[in-house]
Design an enzyme around this catalytic site. Structure first.
Site, mmCIF file in Angstrom:
data_model
loop_
_atom_site.group_PDB
_atom_site.id
_atom_site.type_symbol
_atom_site.label_atom_id
_atom_site.label_comp_id
_atom_site.label_asym_id
_atom_site.label_seq_id
_atom_site.Cartn_x
_atom_site.Cartn_y
_atom_site.Cartn_z
ATOM 1 N N ASN A 1 2.218 1.514 4.382
ATOM 2 C CA ASN A 1 2.525 0.247 5.076
ATOM 3 C C ASN A 1 2.217 0.322 6.576
ATOM 4 O O ASN A 1 2.879 -0.316 7.388
ATOM 5 C CB ASN A 1 3.974 -0.185 4.836
ATOM 6 N N ASP B 1 -8.470 3.762 1.451
ATOM 7 C CA ASP B 1 -7.468 3.940 2.497
ATOM 8 C C ASP B 1 -8.130 4.447 3.786
ATOM 9 O O ASP B 1 -8.579 5.597 3.844
ATOM 10 C CB ASP B 1 -6.415 4.943 2.008
ATOM 11 N N CYS C 1 -1.472 0.801 7.383
ATOM 12 C CA CYS C 1 -2.908 0.489 7.494
ATOM 13 C C CYS C 1 -3.276 -0.743 6.659
ATOM 14 O O CYS C 1 -3.442 -1.839 7.197
ATOM 15 C CB CYS C 1 -3.767 1.684 7.057
ATOM 16 N N ARG C 2 -3.410 -0.589 5.342
ATOM 17 C CA ARG C 2 -3.997 -1.656 4.532
ATOM 18 C C ARG C 2 -3.083 -2.861 4.342
ATOM 19 O O ARG C 2 -3.508 -4.005 4.557
ATOM 20 C CB ARG C 2 -4.422 -1.100 3.161
ATOM 21 N N SER C 3 -1.832 -2.644 3.912
ATOM 22 C CA SER C 3 -1.012 -3.822 3.592
ATOM 23 C C SER C 3 -0.584 -4.624 4.826
ATOM 24 O O SER C 3 -0.561 -5.857 4.755
ATOM 25 C CB SER C 3 0.193 -3.456 2.701
ATOM 26 N N CYS D 1 0.873 -1.184 0.000
ATOM 27 C CA CYS D 1 0.000 0.000 0.000
ATOM 28 C C CYS D 1 0.908 1.231 0.000
ATOM 29 O O CYS D 1 2.092 1.128 -0.349
ATOM 30 C CB CYS D 1 -0.977 -0.020 1.173
HETATM 31 P P1 4NP Z 1 -1.813 2.899 4.074
HETATM 32 O O1 4NP Z 1 -2.421 4.290 4.632
HETATM 33 O O2 4NP Z 1 -1.257 3.212 2.702
HETATM 34 O O3 4NP Z 1 -2.997 1.979 4.000
HETATM 35 O O4 4NP Z 1 -0.768 2.479 5.068
HETATM 36 C C1 4NP Z 1 -1.674 5.464 4.799
HETATM 37 C C2 4NP Z 1 -1.005 5.677 5.981
HETATM 38 C C3 4NP Z 1 -0.311 6.857 6.169
HETATM 39 C C4 4NP Z 1 -0.309 7.814 5.174
HETATM 40 C C5 4NP Z 1 -0.976 7.597 3.977
HETATM 41 C C6 4NP Z 1 -1.646 6.413 3.792
HETATM 42 N N1 4NP Z 1 0.380 9.022 5.378
HETATM 43 O O5 4NP Z 1 0.204 9.972 4.568
HETATM 44 O O6 4NP Z 1 1.126 9.163 6.354
#
Ligand code: 4NP
Length: 144
Positions: free
Chosen positions: A12, A119, A14-16, A9
């Site tokens: 790294n 997300d 939340c989703r992955s 994702c």
């Molecule tokens: P992920 O979500 O891609 O599912 O881990 C996010 C977590 C943090 C951020 C963006 C997306 N961020 O901008 O810090």
């Protein structure tokens, strides 16, 4: 049989990592021999555990993500994994730009007519993301 699977994702956190923990737990129940990891296209959270609200939603359903730590995807991952799975089209584009072939996790969805994993860092729907990830993991494992 693809048995080394990398979930990717953006951050790294939340989703992955959720896809990693959920798929690992489901594979264990099925006695399916898979190696699973996750990574982010961005390096903002390298070394950090998954985001607390995501961990809380996963823990409520019995998935412990507390030992996972974020890392950034690298070109070497192309050789280290049989299957690289992206959460959305942006991840897919970023991976392709690095020369990493990937597929969308939602291609494996069984009961959800969606084309990407939204997300929850932005939508704040951590339970919804978890439910979709569980559905996609069931579909993925059914193909192995
Ligand atoms: P992920 O979500 O891609 O599912 O881990 C996010 C977590 C943090 C951020 C963006 C997306 N961020 O901008 O810090």
């Amino acid at each position: 049989m693809p048995h080394r699977i990398l979930f990717v994702c953006l951050g790294n956190i939340c989703r992955s990592p959720t896809a990693e923990a959920v798929t690992r737990a489901k594979a264990q129940v099925l006695r399916c021999d898979v190696q699973i990891d996750s990574a982010g296209t961005a390096g903002w959270h390298i070394g950090k555990p998954p985001y607390d609200p995501m961990q809380d939603a996963a823990a409520a359903k019995g998935y412990d993500m507390s030992n996972l730590r974020a890392r950034q995807v690298t070109p070497a991952d192309a050789h280290a994994f049989d299957l690289i799975i992206a959460m959305d089209d942006e991840n897919l584009r970023d991976l392709k730009a690095m020369g990493l072939p990937a597929r969308l996790f939602t291609d494996y969805a069984l009961n959800s007519g969606v084309t990407y994993v939204p997300d929850p860092y932005y939508t704040r729907d951590f339970d919804g993301a978890l439910a979709l990830i569980e559905d996609c993991a069931d579909g993925l494992l059914s193909t192995l």
